[in-house]
Design a protein around this motif. Sequence first.
Motif, PDB file in Angstrom:
ATOM      1  N   MET A   1    -100.718 -70.032 -44.506  1.00 22.86           N
ATOM      2  CA  MET A   1    -101.191 -69.906 -45.540  1.00 22.86           C
ATOM      3  C   MET A   1    -101.420 -68.354 -46.172  1.00 22.86           C
ATOM      4  SD  MET A   1    -104.501 -72.505 -45.566  1.00 22.86           S
ATOM      5  CE  MET A   1    -105.050 -72.584 -44.347  1.00 22.86           C
ATOM      6  N   LEU A  61    -100.703 -70.461 -57.802  1.00 23.49           N
ATOM      7  CA  LEU A  61    -101.187 -69.766 -56.183  1.00 23.49           C
ATOM      8  C   LEU A  61    -102.874 -71.159 -55.993  1.00 23.49           C
ATOM      9  CD1 LEU A  61     -99.195 -67.824 -54.244  1.00 23.49           C
ATOM     10  CD2 LEU A  61     -98.894 -70.154 -54.072  1.00 23.49           C
ATOM     11  N   THR A  62    -102.700 -71.501 -54.091  1.00 21.20           N
ATOM     12  CA  THR A  62    -104.003 -72.300 -54.845  1.00 21.20           C
ATOM     13  C   THR A  62    -104.504 -71.234 -53.773  1.00 21.20           C
ATOM     14  OG1 THR A  62    -103.597 -73.173 -52.738  1.00 21.20           O
ATOM     15  CG2 THR A  62    -104.298 -74.597 -54.974  1.00 21.20           C
ATOM     16  N   CYS A  63    -105.657 -70.442 -54.597  1.00 18.56           N
ATOM     17  CA  CYS A  63    -106.733 -69.803 -53.600  1.00 18.56           C
ATOM     18  C   CYS A  63    -108.300 -69.757 -54.036  1.00 18.56           C
ATOM     19  CB  CYS A  63    -105.854 -68.261 -53.715  1.00 18.56           C
ATOM     20  SG  CYS A  63    -105.829 -67.748 -55.622  1.00 18.56           S
ATOM     21  N   GLY A 136    -111.195 -71.680 -45.986  1.00 16.02           N
ATOM     22  CA  GLY A 136    -109.506 -70.974 -46.410  1.00 16.02           C
ATOM     23  C   GLY A 136    -109.664 -69.630 -45.825  1.00 16.02           C
ATOM     24  N   SER A 157    -106.837 -67.317 -49.127  1.00 16.76           N
ATOM     25  CA  SER A 157    -105.792 -68.269 -49.364  1.00 16.76           C
ATOM     26  C   SER A 157    -105.948 -69.450 -49.155  1.00 16.76           C
ATOM     27  CB  SER A 157    -104.099 -68.124 -49.057  1.00 16.76           C
ATOM     28  OG  SER A 157    -103.375 -69.254 -48.697  1.00 16.76           O
ATOM     29  N   ARG A 159    -105.704 -74.349 -49.064  1.00 15.80           N
ATOM     30  CA  ARG A 159    -105.101 -75.590 -49.318  1.00 15.80           C
ATOM     31  C   ARG A 159    -106.164 -76.375 -49.656  1.00 15.80           C
ATOM     32  NH1 ARG A 159     -99.657 -75.116 -46.476  1.00 15.80           N
ATOM     33  NH2 ARG A 159     -99.477 -73.457 -46.371  1.00 15.80           N
ATOM     34  N   TYR A 160    -105.668 -77.637 -50.534  1.00 16.68           N
ATOM     35  CA  TYR A 160    -106.677 -78.400 -51.817  1.00 16.68           C
ATOM     36  C   TYR A 160    -106.615 -80.040 -50.754  1.00 16.68           C
ATOM     37  CZ  TYR A 160    -108.958 -74.479 -54.560  1.00 16.68           C
ATOM     38  OH  TYR A 160    -109.274 -73.687 -54.773  1.00 16.68           O
ATOM     39  N   ARG A 161    -107.231 -80.974 -50.620  1.00 17.85           N
ATOM     40  CA  ARG A 161    -106.153 -82.123 -50.267  1.00 17.85           C
ATOM     41  C   ARG A 161    -106.368 -82.916 -51.956  1.00 17.85           C
ATOM     42  NH1 ARG A 161    -109.483 -82.969 -44.877  1.00 17.85           N
ATOM     43  NH2 ARG A 161    -108.081 -81.509 -43.621  1.00 17.85           N
ATOM     44  N   TYR A 162    -105.407 -82.963 -52.414  1.00 20.64           N
ATOM     45  CA  TYR A 162    -105.629 -83.563 -53.544  1.00 20.64           C
ATOM     46  C   TYR A 162    -105.778 -85.661 -53.300  1.00 20.64           C
ATOM     47  CZ  TYR A 162    -104.344 -79.107 -55.385  1.00 20.64           C
ATOM     48  OH  TYR A 162    -104.501 -78.358 -56.441  1.00 20.64           O
TER      49      TYR A 162
END
Length: 162
Positions: A1, A61-63, A136, A157, A159-162
């Motif tokens: 990640m 970026l997702t963080c 993360g 870092s 990651r999202y669950r949308y």
Amino acid sequence: MTDNFDAEHAERILAECVISVFADMAFIDVERSENNTKNASDTYNANPDSARAAIDVLAPLTCRIELKINTPLRDRITKTLFGDIAESEIKKTAEDPLLEMLNIIAGTFLSGYFGSGTDIQLELPRYLYSDEQSSGQEIAAIRMDAEGEPVEAILSSIRYRY
């Protein structure tokens, strides 16, 4: 990640942002601690006298950026920003400055890392509580000293669950 982050570069920029925001907003000198360790967050998780706040980044970026300080430092920041206020008022207003500082740190970090003009999307900063785990993969954990009080900044870092 962490493939999308250069950990050394991110750590350096994050440290610079924390130092700058503390100096500009609270007139507190912050410097990196000599005992800076990768998993420095263990000391804060065991300390109930610390405040933990996080802000999630959705773009570029997702963080997550997390900031940890202790109660004496939080109270000092509040007194600096609001002057001589009653002890009862400190408790009511003490929450806002840390969240605002974290918001500015996040924006400054993202602009510094990705360049000015980058489209940034942030969630609202919020407090994390003792039972809430950091999520993360940790990219950088920076231990700092704010005129004798500990400060920690963590970049993860996620990651999202949308």
